[in-house]
Design a protein around this motif. Structure first.
Motif, PDB file in Angstrom:
ATOM      1  N   VAL A  62      36.462  38.282  38.490  1.00  0.00           N
ATOM      2  CA  VAL A  62      35.910  38.866  37.273  1.00  0.00           C
ATOM      3  C   VAL A  62      36.243  37.963  36.089  1.00  0.00           C
ATOM      4  N   GLN A  63      35.389  38.016  35.094  1.00  0.00           N
ATOM      5  CA  GLN A  63      35.628  37.328  33.832  1.00  0.00           C
ATOM      6  C   GLN A  63      35.772  38.381  32.742  1.00  0.00           C
ATOM      7  N   LEU A  64      36.982  38.565  32.272  1.00  0.00           N
ATOM      8  CA  LEU A  64      37.276  39.615  31.310  1.00  0.00           C
ATOM      9  C   LEU A  64      37.390  39.034  29.902  1.00  0.00           C
ATOM     10  N   HIS A 101      38.110  34.417  27.077  1.00  0.00           N
ATOM     11  CA  HIS A 101      37.850  35.032  28.366  1.00  0.00           C
ATOM     12  C   HIS A 101      38.940  34.656  29.355  1.00  0.00           C
ATOM     13  N   VAL A 128      41.051  46.337  39.417  1.00  0.00           N
ATOM     14  CA  VAL A 128      40.675  45.896  38.078  1.00  0.00           C
ATOM     15  C   VAL A 128      41.499  46.622  37.018  1.00  0.00           C
ATOM     16  N   VAL A 157      43.697  44.945  33.951  1.00  0.00           N
ATOM     17  CA  VAL A 157      43.525  45.263  32.519  1.00  0.00           C
ATOM     18  C   VAL A 157      44.833  45.772  31.926  1.00  0.00           C
ATOM     19  N   VAL A 194      41.315  44.443  26.389  1.00  0.00           N
ATOM     20  CA  VAL A 194      40.034  44.159  27.045  1.00  0.00           C
ATOM     21  C   VAL A 194      39.047  45.204  26.542  1.00  0.00           C
ATOM     22  N   HIS A 201      35.706  47.630  25.917  1.00  0.00           N
ATOM     23  CA  HIS A 201      34.875  48.423  26.814  1.00  0.00           C
ATOM     24  C   HIS A 201      33.400  48.115  26.551  1.00  0.00           C
ATOM     25  N   GLY A 213      36.461  49.193  37.877  1.00  0.00           N
ATOM     26  CA  GLY A 213      36.184  48.867  36.485  1.00  0.00           C
ATOM     27  C   GLY A 213      35.528  49.971  35.699  1.00  0.00           C
ATOM     28  N   PHE A 270      35.280  48.541  31.711  1.00  0.00           N
ATOM     29  CA  PHE A 270      35.835  47.335  31.105  1.00  0.00           C
ATOM     30  C   PHE A 270      34.769  46.243  31.055  1.00  0.00           C
ATOM     31  N   GLY A 305      32.977  42.900  31.330  1.00  0.00           N
ATOM     32  CA  GLY A 305      33.189  41.826  32.278  1.00  0.00           C
ATOM     33  C   GLY A 305      33.424  42.311  33.694  1.00  0.00           C
ATOM     34  N   ALA A 306      33.959  43.525  33.835  1.00  0.00           N
ATOM     35  CA  ALA A 306      34.227  44.064  35.176  1.00  0.00           C
ATOM     36  C   ALA A 306      33.067  44.904  35.692  1.00  0.00           C
TER      37      ALA A 306
END
Length: 412
Positions: free
Chosen positions: A18-20, A54, A66, A70, A80, A82, A110, A128, A130-131
């Motif tokens: 994932v990219q958060l 990120h 996930v 977070v 992170v 929403h 997520g 979240f 990105g998730a």
């Protein structure tokens, strides 16, 4: 000797990524703090980019989720954000269906909250940033036995959905009328006109297995998901009446059957489905009417030239040229010209309002007879019309307390 490499290969095959987006980072020290917090989790490797804010995280879903990732970012002192996604859901028939879709969506990694509205056939999913993955949400709904399609807010997409709904409504009405034509003669014995058993069988069979096929399909999906719904009850009840009548026709030809019961139940349920779909279309009519007020292009002043751009490409501070009779594409302040503007979409006032230099105007309003140069002050989701649309969507997606109570009872 080769066990360890095989184990690493197995873990890499099952790794998720994932990219958060991470808010609050300001320097390389912040980056190191977030990376250390994430790397301390079992099965997690992370790389944090300060320029894009990120975190690129690879993890083993069997060892960490996930939510734990977070929480590690939050424990390090960062956040992170929403995001909320909207889905169009197909195939729901009752409150228990909406409950199953909600449970399926909440089970996706997520997802924080999921709300499904049966009336509008829409799901609102918060999670979240990105998730949340559209593919994962759609797959979860599909496993629950229903269909899902992301809502982008694009006018063309909304128009396509509206056209599909209109075609589906016409098809439902045609099926209902045909089922009624076949079912109504089965009521003649109630008025003293007896029908031969074979004729009742011929009239009831297409209703049972043709027009009633949707109930069998929905019942199979419910059984596959190890649950029950209204369609399963309709399929069981009508099938019992139909096959018992066939049995009587074979072993006791003169006995009274129940073909009219199975056919009329299916016809009446189809009538209820059609009325329900008609009510759903009326609940979304106001929202679509608002969306048609939003222009899709704007004429932007660049030096001495006017350039037509998509509304998404207009930036704050751009000067938009609005000719007489056109809709205002953006919220802004009049910098040149004067005109009468119809703002009935906001105020309900039928009389146009005079606008001159320095006065504010609202996107979606109708320009009168003057040429206006408007400096953009709000675009996209921050515009007045977009906020009104968002409020209507939120009101439609929300549930009254009594509706939530009904959903809980139906889910039992």
């Amino acid at each position: 000797m080769h066990a360890a490499p095989a184990q690493r290969s197995s873990q890499s095959a099952t790794a998720a990524r994932v990219q958060l987006p991470v808010s609050g980072m300001s320097c390389a020290t912040c980056v190191g703090r977030v990376e250390r917090a994430l790397s301390a989790l079992p099965g997690v490797t992370a790389s944090v980019n300060l320029a894009s804010n990120h975190a690129d995280v690879s993890f083993d879903p069997a060892r960490v989720g996930v939510t734990a990732i977070v929480e590690a970012v939050r424990d390090a002192g960062y956040e992170v954000p929403h995001e909320t996604l909207e889905l169009a859901i197909a195939g729901m028939t009752c409150a228990s269906c909406a409950g199953r879709v909600e449970n399926a969506l909440r089970g996706v990694p997520g997802v924080l909250r999921a709300s499904v509205n049966l009336a509008t056939e829409r799901a609102s999913v918060e999670g979240f940033a990105g998730a949340l993955q559209i593919a994962s949400l759609v797959a979860a709904v599909d496993r629950a036995g229903y269909g899902a399609e992301p809502l982008t807010g694009d006018v063309e997409s909304e128009r396509a959905l509206a056209q599909a709904e209109a075609r589906r409504a016409r098809r439902q009405l045609l099926l209902l009328l045909t089922a009624a034509v076949l079912s109504l003669p089965l009521m003649l014995p109630m008025f003293g006109v007896m029908l031969p058993g074979w004729l009742a069988l011929l009239l009831a069979t297409p209703v049972q297995f043709g027009f009633g096929a949707r109930f069998y399909l929905a019942a199979w999906r419910a059984l596959r998901a190890r649950t029950s719904n209204m369609d399963l009850l309709v399929a069981l009840g009508t099938s019992t009446a139909y096959f018992y009548s066939v049995y009587l026709l074979l072993v006791a030809p003169g006995a009274h059957g129940y073909f009219e019961a199975s056919a009329l139940v299916i016809t009446l349920v189809l009538a209820g489905k059609w009325l329900e779909a008609r009510a759903k279309r009326s609940t979304t009519a106001a929202l679509r009417a608002l969306m048609t007020l939003r222009p899709q292009h704007a004429r932007v002043l660049r030096g001495d030239a006017e350039i037509e751009l998509p509304i998404a490409a207009v930036a704050l501070g751009d000067v938009v040229v609005v000719r007489p009779g056109e809709k205002l594409p953006v919220d802004g302040i009049v910098r040149r010209g004067h005109s009468d503007v119809d703002e009935s979409l906001i105020s309900g006032e039928s009389m146009p309002v005079a606008k001159s230099v320095g006065e504010r105007v609202t996107g979606g309003a109708l320009n009168g007879g003057g040429l206006l140069h408007i400096e953009t002050t709000a675009v996209g989701a921050e515009s007045t019309l977009a906020r009104i649309i968002a409020l209507v969507e939120h009101a439609q997606a929300g549930k009254a307390p009594v509706q939530r109570a009904v959903d809980r009872v139906a889910a039992v």
